[in-house]
Motif scaffolding. Structure first.
Motif, PDB file in Angstrom:
ATOM      1  N   GLU A 217       0.836  -1.205   0.000  1.00  0.00           N
ATOM      2  CA  GLU A 217       0.000   0.000   0.000  1.00  0.00           C
ATOM      3  C   GLU A 217       0.868   1.251   0.000  1.00  0.00           C
ATOM      4  OE1 GLU A 217      -3.255   2.575   0.021  1.00  0.00           O
ATOM      5  OE2 GLU A 217      -2.991   0.483  -0.600  1.00  0.00           O
ATOM      6  N   GLU A 218       1.929   1.237   0.779  1.00  0.00           N
ATOM      7  CA  GLU A 218       2.844   2.390   0.789  1.00  0.00           C
ATOM      8  C   GLU A 218       3.454   2.612  -0.597  1.00  0.00           C
ATOM      9  OE1 GLU A 218       4.339   2.307   5.480  1.00  0.00           O
ATOM     10  OE2 GLU A 218       5.632   1.532   3.878  1.00  0.00           O
ATOM     11  N   ALA A 219       3.816   1.527  -1.260  1.00  0.00           N
ATOM     12  CA  ALA A 219       4.386   1.634  -2.606  1.00  0.00           C
ATOM     13  C   ALA A 219       3.350   2.163  -3.595  1.00  0.00           C
ATOM     14  CB  ALA A 219       4.907   0.281  -3.056  1.00  0.00           C
ATOM     15  N   ARG A 220       2.093   1.698  -3.436  1.00  0.00           N
ATOM     16  CA  ARG A 220       1.028   2.175  -4.332  1.00  0.00           C
ATOM     17  C   ARG A 220       0.804   3.667  -4.161  1.00  0.00           C
ATOM     18  NH1 ARG A 220      -3.831   3.797  -4.491  1.00  0.00           N
ATOM     19  NH2 ARG A 220      -4.047   3.725  -2.219  1.00  0.00           N
ATOM     20  N   VAL A 221       0.749   4.115  -2.907  1.00  0.00           N
ATOM     21  CA  VAL A 221       0.541   5.544  -2.630  1.00  0.00           C
ATOM     22  C   VAL A 221       1.694   6.365  -3.186  1.00  0.00           C
ATOM     23  CG1 VAL A 221       0.422   7.257  -0.791  1.00  0.00           C
ATOM     24  CG2 VAL A 221      -0.904   5.150  -0.608  1.00  0.00           C
ATOM     25  N   LYS A 222       2.904   5.898  -2.964  1.00  0.00           N
ATOM     26  CA  LYS A 222       4.076   6.622  -3.466  1.00  0.00           C
ATOM     27  C   LYS A 222       4.047   6.739  -4.988  1.00  0.00           C
ATOM     28  CE  LYS A 222       9.120   6.590  -3.495  1.00  0.00           C
ATOM     29  NZ  LYS A 222      10.349   5.862  -3.111  1.00  0.00           N
ATOM     30  N   LYS A 223       3.701   5.632  -5.653  1.00  0.00           N
ATOM     31  CA  LYS A 223       3.644   5.644  -7.110  1.00  0.00           C
ATOM     32  C   LYS A 223       2.582   6.611  -7.616  1.00  0.00           C
ATOM     33  CE  LYS A 223       3.647   2.411 -10.990  1.00  0.00           C
ATOM     34  NZ  LYS A 223       3.547   0.986 -11.387  1.00  0.00           N
ATOM     35  N   ALA A 224       1.437   6.620  -6.940  1.00  0.00           N
ATOM     36  CA  ALA A 224       0.355   7.539  -7.333  1.00  0.00           C
ATOM     37  C   ALA A 224       0.799   8.991  -7.165  1.00  0.00           C
ATOM     38  CB  ALA A 224      -0.890   7.246  -6.507  1.00  0.00           C
ATOM     39  N   GLU A 225       1.496   9.264  -6.075  1.00  0.00           N
ATOM     40  CA  GLU A 225       1.988  10.630  -5.832  1.00  0.00           C
ATOM     41  C   GLU A 225       3.000  11.050  -6.892  1.00  0.00           C
ATOM     42  OE1 GLU A 225       3.493  10.370  -1.888  1.00  0.00           O
ATOM     43  OE2 GLU A 225       1.540  10.699  -0.918  1.00  0.00           O
ATOM     44  N   GLU A 226       3.869  10.108  -7.277  1.00  0.00           N
ATOM     45  CA  GLU A 226       4.862  10.412  -8.309  1.00  0.00           C
ATOM     46  C   GLU A 226       4.191  10.688  -9.648  1.00  0.00           C
ATOM     47  OE1 GLU A 226       7.357   7.007  -8.220  1.00  0.00           O
ATOM     48  OE2 GLU A 226       8.593   7.724  -6.539  1.00  0.00           O
ATOM     49  N   LYS A 227       3.153   9.906  -9.968  1.00  0.00           N
ATOM     50  CA  LYS A 227       2.427  10.126 -11.220  1.00  0.00           C
ATOM     51  C   LYS A 227       1.716  11.485 -11.203  1.00  0.00           C
ATOM     52  CE  LYS A 227       1.549   5.365 -12.690  1.00  0.00           C
ATOM     53  NZ  LYS A 227       0.513   4.343 -12.974  1.00  0.00           N
ATOM     54  N   LYS A 228       1.131  11.807 -10.041  1.00  0.00           N
ATOM     55  CA  LYS A 228       0.436  13.090  -9.918  1.00  0.00           C
ATOM     56  C   LYS A 228       1.410  14.247 -10.072  1.00  0.00           C
ATOM     57  CE  LYS A 228      -2.472  15.778  -6.765  1.00  0.00           C
ATOM     58  NZ  LYS A 228      -3.106  15.826  -5.421  1.00  0.00           N
ATOM     59  N   ALA A 229       2.567  14.135  -9.422  1.00  0.00           N
ATOM     60  CA  ALA A 229       3.580  15.190  -9.508  1.00  0.00           C
ATOM     61  C   ALA A 229       4.067  15.353 -10.940  1.00  0.00           C
ATOM     62  CB  ALA A 229       4.751  14.863  -8.582  1.00  0.00           C
ATOM     63  N   LYS A 230       4.249  14.224 -11.642  1.00  0.00           N
ATOM     64  CA  LYS A 230       4.703  14.285 -13.028  1.00  0.00           C
ATOM     65  C   LYS A 230       3.651  14.948 -13.914  1.00  0.00           C
ATOM     66  CE  LYS A 230       6.502  11.401 -16.787  1.00  0.00           C
ATOM     67  NZ  LYS A 230       5.680  12.021 -17.831  1.00  0.00           N
ATOM     68  N   ALA A 231       2.374  14.586 -13.678  1.00  0.00           N
ATOM     69  CA  ALA A 231       1.295  15.177 -14.473  1.00  0.00           C
ATOM     70  C   ALA A 231       1.230  16.685 -14.259  1.00  0.00           C
ATOM     71  CB  ALA A 231      -0.035  14.520 -14.110  1.00  0.00           C
ATOM     72  N   GLU A 232       1.378  17.122 -12.990  1.00  0.00           N
ATOM     73  CA  GLU A 232       1.350  18.553 -12.688  1.00  0.00           C
ATOM     74  C   GLU A 232       2.527  19.281 -13.328  1.00  0.00           C
ATOM     75  OE1 GLU A 232       1.252  18.591  -8.459  1.00  0.00           O
ATOM     76  OE2 GLU A 232      -0.919  18.255  -8.319  1.00  0.00           O
ATOM     77  N   LYS A 233       3.686  18.639 -13.313  1.00  0.00           N
ATOM     78  CA  LYS A 233       4.865  19.229 -13.931  1.00  0.00           C
ATOM     79  C   LYS A 233       4.685  19.352 -15.442  1.00  0.00           C
ATOM     80  CE  LYS A 233       9.843  18.555 -14.533  1.00  0.00           C
ATOM     81  NZ  LYS A 233      10.993  17.641 -14.304  1.00  0.00           N
ATOM     82  N   ASP A 234       4.147  18.274 -16.062  1.00  0.00           N
ATOM     83  CA  ASP A 234       3.911  18.300 -17.500  1.00  0.00           C
ATOM     84  C   ASP A 234       2.916  19.390 -17.862  1.00  0.00           C
ATOM     85  OD1 ASP A 234       5.636  16.223 -17.801  1.00  0.00           O
ATOM     86  OD2 ASP A 234       4.088  14.666 -18.006  1.00  0.00           O
ATOM     87  N   LEU A 235       1.886  19.557 -17.015  1.00  0.00           N
ATOM     88  CA  LEU A 235       0.875  20.577 -17.263  1.00  0.00           C
ATOM     89  C   LEU A 235       1.486  21.967 -17.179  1.00  0.00           C
ATOM     90  CD1 LEU A 235      -2.140  21.105 -17.796  1.00  0.00           C
ATOM     91  CD2 LEU A 235      -2.473  21.168 -15.313  1.00  0.00           C
ATOM     92  N   ALA A 236       2.348  22.156 -16.175  1.00  0.00           N
ATOM     93  CA  ALA A 236       3.000  23.457 -16.001  1.00  0.00           C
ATOM     94  C   ALA A 236       3.922  23.781 -17.172  1.00  0.00           C
ATOM     95  CB  ALA A 236       3.786  23.481 -14.692  1.00  0.00           C
ATOM     96  N   GLU A 237       4.499  22.737 -17.770  1.00  0.00           N
ATOM     97  CA  GLU A 237       5.421  22.942 -18.889  1.00  0.00           C
ATOM     98  C   GLU A 237       4.697  22.912 -20.226  1.00  0.00           C
ATOM     99  OE1 GLU A 237       8.331  19.913 -18.441  1.00  0.00           O
ATOM    100  OE2 GLU A 237       9.291  20.835 -16.690  1.00  0.00           O
ATOM    101  N   GLY A 238       3.383  22.791 -20.163  1.00  0.00           N
ATOM    102  CA  GLY A 238       2.593  22.820 -21.382  1.00  0.00           C
ATOM    103  C   GLY A 238       2.569  21.538 -22.164  1.00  0.00           C
ATOM    104  N   LYS A 239       2.996  20.432 -21.517  1.00  0.00           N
ATOM    105  CA  LYS A 239       2.988  19.141 -22.201  1.00  0.00           C
ATOM    106  C   LYS A 239       1.614  18.518 -22.125  1.00  0.00           C
ATOM    107  CE  LYS A 239       7.835  18.118 -21.135  1.00  0.00           C
ATOM    108  NZ  LYS A 239       8.740  17.178 -20.445  1.00  0.00           N
ATOM    109  N   LYS A 240       1.291  17.700 -23.124  1.00  0.00           N
ATOM    110  CA  LYS A 240       0.011  17.022 -23.146  1.00  0.00           C
ATOM    111  C   LYS A 240       0.020  15.896 -22.122  1.00  0.00           C
ATOM    112  CE  LYS A 240      -3.256  14.718 -26.248  1.00  0.00           C
ATOM    113  NZ  LYS A 240      -3.495  14.226 -27.627  1.00  0.00           N
ATOM    114  N   ALA A 241      -1.023  15.796 -21.347  1.00  0.00           N
ATOM    115  CA  ALA A 241      -1.107  14.764 -20.304  1.00  0.00           C
ATOM    116  C   ALA A 241      -1.174  13.374 -20.934  1.00  0.00           C
ATOM    117  CB  ALA A 241      -2.337  15.004 -19.439  1.00  0.00           C
ATOM    118  N   ASP A 242      -0.540  12.437 -20.275  1.00  0.00           N
ATOM    119  CA  ASP A 242      -0.572  11.042 -20.717  1.00  0.00           C
ATOM    120  C   ASP A 242      -1.895  10.425 -20.268  1.00  0.00           C
ATOM    121  OD1 ASP A 242      -0.172   8.465 -21.438  1.00  0.00           O
ATOM    122  OD2 ASP A 242       1.613   8.124 -20.201  1.00  0.00           O
ATOM    123  N   GLU A 243      -2.757  10.128 -21.250  1.00  0.00           N
ATOM    124  CA  GLU A 243      -4.096   9.624 -20.923  1.00  0.00           C
ATOM    125  C   GLU A 243      -4.115   8.116 -20.659  1.00  0.00           C
ATOM    126  OE1 GLU A 243      -6.605  10.739 -24.091  1.00  0.00           O
ATOM    127  OE2 GLU A 243      -6.399  12.897 -23.768  1.00  0.00           O
TER     128      GLU A 243
END
Length: 825
Positions: A217-243
C-alpha cells in the motif's frame, strides 16, 4: 579410469532433487523463517528448470505400476551400496541410524510437525534395526508407518491453524521472537509444547502477510503521488497529459483482496493436498533416497523420472512436444513456454497461457482428466516416443469459454538456454587503450549420455575459435553456478588451454591411483585467461579450474572457494541386480530406478583433493555467500579431504602469473568501489541475521526494519544515479557487447546484446510474467550500475585487462624440457 562416465551436475545446497521438491511444499508456510540466498543476490532464475519441464521427456509413457516390491528394491540398493560405494561400509546398525535421521529430517527439516515423543518412539523401534527390515525382511514398512504419522501430525497442525485463525486475535505487540532455522533444535516435547510453538509460527506468518500488505500500500501511494507530480509538472510545462494511465485505471476492475488470515489458511490447505498427492511410489522414493544419502551427499537413488531428468540435463535435448508447463492458481497445468521450432510450435494450435484439462494417448485413446494431478504425473502421461501422438484437451487462453482438442506428434526438442554461449566485449580505453575481450558462459559440463554428438567442449571450441577470429586479446571462462557434469568433457575442455599432459587423478577404494591426460598436442588458445568460480562451481568445474591453476595457465577469480565436491559417481540400473536369483519375482522391474553411487575420489595433478576445500581462487572477490553454509563441508556424511602424490607435468609458462600485482590493483579498485562496499556492509548484516537466527513478532519493530532497509536501498539508488550521471557528463565511452550462441556463431556479422532477445537466448517463447513491474525494476537497477554491468563482471573485465598489460612482457610458453612439480596441494 575409462569406466568413469560422468560426474553429476550439482547445484547450491547439493541435496537431491526429490528432497528439494519435497521441502519446497512442506515448508511453504514458513517463508519468513528461511534465509534464502536469492533474496540477497541478483541472479536471474533459470527459465527452463528441469523439474518443471513437462511434456518433454523421451521415454515411453510409464505404465501404471504393478504391485512393486519396494522392499526388494531397497534390499538391492543396500547391497549395491555395500559393494560399489567408495567407503565400502557395511549396511549395518550405524547405517540404520543415519537412514532414520535422514528420513526424519527430510520429512520435518525444521522440526515443527513431529514431537519428541514421536521421534523417541521411532528411534526406539528402528534406530538400530532399520537395516534388518531392509536387508533381511526386504521391507520398508517403517518408512510408510513414519510417513503416515507425519501426515497425521501435519493434519493436526492444519486443524490447529484453522482453529487459531478463527478464535485467536493477535495484537502484534509481542516481545517474543521466532527461531528461523530449527534444524539443530529439539522437536517440541509433546502436543502441548507443539501448540505453544505453533501459536508463534502462526502469528509470524500472519505478521509477514500484514507487513506485505502495508508495504504494498505504501508503494502504491508513493507511485500515485509520483504520477500526480509528473502530471502537474507536464501541465506546467505545457505538455500534453498522458491519458493511458488514467484510462487503464478506469478500465481496471480491482479484485477482492484476500485477508492475511485467508492467505495463510489457503496455504495450509494446499499443503495437505500436496502431501495427499504423494503415492506409495513417491514415499518409497523419498526413503530410498535417504538410504543412498546415508553413504555420502552425492550418492542418490534415482526414480525412472529422475533418471529421465538427469539425461535431459546432460543431453540438453529430449523427445516430446516442446512445451513448458507450470501449475496455475486453479490447479491446472498451464502452458508457460513453447520451444521455438518444436512440435507444439510447428503444429501451431497450442498457445501460451492455455490450460490443460485432459490428456489422451494416440489418435483414439480415452481422455484422462488431469485436474489436481501432480505435475510429475502429468509428465509421464504426456511424454512418449518420437513420432507418436498425444492429444490435449485445453482451455483456450484467448477464448476461456471454449475448450479445444489438439493433437501433437512428439519429436526431438533441443533445449538451448543452458548451452554454452559467449560475448565479444569491446572495452572503453582501459590502461590507455580499448581491448577486445572474450567471455564464454558455461552452466554445465553437458554431454550425450548415449554416446551422441552433444558436447560442451565442442560447443566451447566453436565459440572460442570465432572469438579468436575476432582478434580477442584475452578470454574469460565463466563457471559461476556450474555444478559439473561429464568428466570426459572436463578433460577435453582443459585440453583447449593447456599443453598435452595430465589433467586429473583419481583413487578407488582399493587405493589404486589413475590419471587422465589431455589428448590435444597443443592448446587451441594460448592468450591471457581468467576462470570465474563461486560457491556453486562444483565437480567438473573444479577439475577444470584446478588443472589450469596448477599449470599456471589461468588466473582463477571468484568467491572464497568453490563448492568442494571431489568425488566421482557412476549410474547403475537397479534392475541389473534383479536377475541374480534373489527372489525378485513380484518386482515390477521397469520401476526399479537407478543408483548413482560414489565410486572414486578425484585429485588435482598437484596431489591435493578438491574434496571439502574446493578450489581457492588466486583473486578473491567479496560475496554475500561468504557467510552462508554453502559447500560440501556443510553437507552430512561428506567424505574426508586427503592427498596423493603429485603428477609430473610441464608448466604452461616459465614464470608464475603476476598474482601479487593483480591483487594490488584489485584491492585499490575495490576499496573505492561503492558497490563492493555495499556487499561488505550487507555481508555483515547477513552474518548478524544468521547468527541471531530469530525474527521479532513485534509489528512496529519489523516495520521499522523494513523501512530502514527501504531507505538504505533508496539512498544507494540515488548514489548510483549520481555516479552514472557523472559518467555520462564525462562522456565516458561505454563497453560494447556482442552476443554469440550456437545459432549465430558462424554468421558473418555480430549481433549487439541490445538486439538479442530472450527468445534468442532460451530458444523459447515465454508467457509474460505476472508482475511486470518487478521486471521493470530489475531493468532500471541494471541501468544504475556503471556501464550497466554487474560489479563482479565489471571487476573481472578490469582484471583481465590488467593481465593483458602485465602479460605483455612475460615469457609465453615454458620450455618443454622444463618439467615441474608444483609445491603443495
Amino acid at each position: 579410469m575409462n569406466h568413469i562416465a560422468r560426474i553429476e551436475s550439482e547445484s547450491v545446497g547439493q541435496f537431491n532433487t526429490k528432497k528439494r521438491q519435497f521441502r519446497r511444499f512442506s515448508h511453504s508456510l514458513q517463508r519468513i523463517f528461511t534465509i534464502k540466498p536469492a533474496e540477497h543476490m541478483r541472479k536471474a532464475p533459470s527459465l527452463l528448470p528441469v523439474a518443471a519441464i513437462l511434456a518433454l521427456l523421451s521415454a515411453t509413457p510409464s505404465p501404471a505400476p504393478a504391485e512393486t516390491n519396494y522392499g526388494s528394491i531397497a534390499m538391492n540398493v543396500a547391497r549395491m551400496l555395500e559393494g560399489h560405494h567408495y567407503s565400502q561400509q557395511s549396511f549395518d546398525s550405524s547405517m540404520s541410524q543415519r537412514v532414520l535421521d535422514g528420513y526424519l529430517n527430510l520429512l520435518d527439516f525444521n522440526r515443527i510437525y513431529f514431537t519428541q515423543e514421536d521421534v523417541d518412539k521411532f528411534k526406539a523401534n528402528y534406530a538400530e534395526t532399520l537395516h534388518n527390515y531392509i536387508v533381511t525382511s526386504n521391507s520398508i514398512d517403517p518408512a510408510f508407518e513414519i510417513y503416515d504419522i507425519y501426515r497425521e501430525r501435519v493434519q493436526e497442525r492444519i486443524d490447529f491453524v484453522a482453529k487459531t485463525l478463527k478464535e485467536t486475535k493477535f495484537d502484534y505487540a509481542s516481545t517474543d521472537v521466532v527461531t528461523i532455522k530449527r534444524d539443530k533444535l529439539p522437536w517440541p516435547a509433546n502436543k502441548a509444547e507443539a501448540d505453544k510453538l505453533w501459536l508463534n509460527l502462526i502469528e509470524a506468518d500472519l505478521l509477514s502477510e500484514r507487513l506485505s500488505d502495508i508495504t504494498k500500500e505504501e508503494a502504491r501511494v508513493k507511485k500515485a503521488e509520483e504520477k500526480k507530480a509528473k502530471a502537474e509538472k507536464d501541465l506546467a510545462e505545457g505538455k500534453k497529459a498522458d491519458e493511458k494511465p488514467a484510462k487503464e485505471a478506469k478500465e481496471a476492475t480491482p479484485e477482492k483482496e484476500e485477508t492475511p488470515a485467508e492467505r495463510v489458511a489457503k496455504r495450509y490447505e494446499r499443503l495437505i493436498e500436496q502431501i495427499d498427492e504423494n503415492e506409495k511410489e513417491d514415499i518409497a522414493n523419498f526413503f530410498l533416497s535417504c538410504i543412498a544419502n546415508a553413504y555420502d551427499p552425492h550418492t542418490e537413488y534415482m526414480s525412472p523420472q529422475e533418471t529421465d531428468n538427469f539425461r535431459i540435463q546432460m543431453n540438453h535435448s529430449l523427445v516430446g512436444i516442446g512445451a513448458l508447463l507450470q501449475s496455475s492458481e486453479d490447479n491446472l497445468a498451464e502452458i508457460h513456454g513453447i520451444v521455438v521450432g518444436g512440435p507444439a510450435d510447428k503444429q501451431g494450435e497450442l498457445k501460451l497461457k492455455d490450460k490443460i484439462l485432459a490428456v489422451a494417448q494416440g489418435e483414439k485413446g480415452e481422455y484422462v482428466d488431469i485436474k489436481y494431478m501432480k505435475l510429475n504425473k502429468i509428465v509421464e502421461m504426456i511424454r512418449g516416443k518420437d513420432g507418436t501422438v498425444v492429444r490435449l484437451k485445453v482451455i483456450s487462453a484467448d477464448e476461456p469459454d471454449i475448450n479445444k482438442e489438439i493433437a501433437i506428434i512428439r519429436g526431438e526438442v533441443e533445449l538451448k538456454e543452458k548451452l554454452a554461449n559467449a560475448e565479444l566485449i569491446v572495452t572503453p580505453p582501459l590502461n590507455g587503450r580499448t581491448k577486445k575481450l572474450g567471455w564464454i558462459h558455461l552452466s554445465s559440463f553437458y554431454a550425450d549420455m548415449e554416446g551422441g554428438t552433444v558436447s560442451c567442449s565442442a560447443d566451447v571450441e566453436r565459440l572460442l575459435r570465432r572469438l579468436m577470429a575476432e582478434k580477442i586479446e584475452g578470454l574469460i571462462i565463466d563457471l559461476r553456478g556450474d555444478g559439473g557434469g561429464s568428466l570426459e568433457e572436463a578433460i577435453k575442455l582443459t585440453g583447449l588451454f593447456i599443453p598435452k599432459g595430465p589433467v586429473v587423478q583419481s583413487k578407488d577404494y582399493r587405493g589404486n591411483i589413475q590419471w587422465r591426460d589431455s589428448e590435444n598436442d597443443r592448446p587451441v588458445y594460448e592468450g591471457p585467461l581468467l576462470v570465474l568460480t563461486d560457491k556453486a562451481s562444483a565437480s567438473a568445474s573444479e577439475i577444470f579450474a584446478a588443472a589450469l591453476q596448477d599449470y599456471r595457465r589461468a588466473v582463477i577469480v571468484g568467491e572464497k572457494s568453490s563448492f568442494g565436491k571431489g568425488t566421482v559417481q557412476t549410474i547403475i540400473p537397479v534392475d541389473r541386480f534383479m536377475n541374480s536369483g534373489l527372489g525378485m519375482f513380484s518386482l515390477n522391474k521397469p520401476r526399479a530406478g537407478h543408483l548413482k553411487v560414489t565410486i572414486q575420489k578425484f585429485y588435482r595433478i598437484a596431489g591435493g583433493s578438491t574434496q571439502l576445500r574446493g578450489v581457492v581462487p588466486d583473486i578473491i572477490i567479496p560475496s554475500l555467500r561468504d557467510v552462508m553454509e554453502i559447500g560440501e563441508d556443510a553437507l552430512p556424511h561428506a567424505l574426508p579431504y586427503d592427498t596423493i602424490p603429485p603428477r609430473t607435468f610441464t608448466y604452461a609458462t616459465k614464470v608464475p602469473l603476476p598474482f601479487k600485482e593483480l591483487e594490488t590493483r584489485v584491492k585499490s579498485r575495490l576499496t573505492v568501489n561503492p558497490e563492493f562496499q555495499y556487499i561488505t556492509e550487507d555481508t555483515l548484516r547477513l552474518k548478524e541475521r544468521i547468527d541471531k537466527n530469530s525474527v521479532s513478532l513485534n509489528e512496529k519493530e519489523r516495520l521499522s526494519e523494513i523501512r530502514e532497509n527501504k531507505a538504505r536501498i533508496e539512498t544507494r539508488k540515488e548514489a548510483r544515479k549520481e555516479r552514472v550521471q557523472k559518467l555520462a557528463d564525462a562522456k565516458t565511452e561505454p563497453f560494447t557487447n556482442f552476443r554469440l550462441n550456437l545459432d549465430n556463431v558462424d554468421a558473418p556479422g555480430l549481433t549487439e546484446e541490445s538486439k538479442f532477445s530472450e527468445e534468442d537466448t532460451t530458444g523459447m517463447r515465454l508467457a509474460a510474467k505476472e508482475d511486470e513491474e518487478d521486471e521493470d525494476i530489475a531493468a532500471d537497477d541494471k541501468k544504475l550500475l556503471p556501464f550497466g554491468i554487474e560489479p563482479f563482471k565489471l571487476e573481472s573485465l578490469y582484471i583481465l585487462s590488467d593481465l593483458i598489460d602485465l602479460d605483455g612482457n612475460s615469457p609465453k610458453t615454458a620450455n618443454t624440457s622444463e618439467i615441474k612439480k608444483p609445491a603443495g596441494s
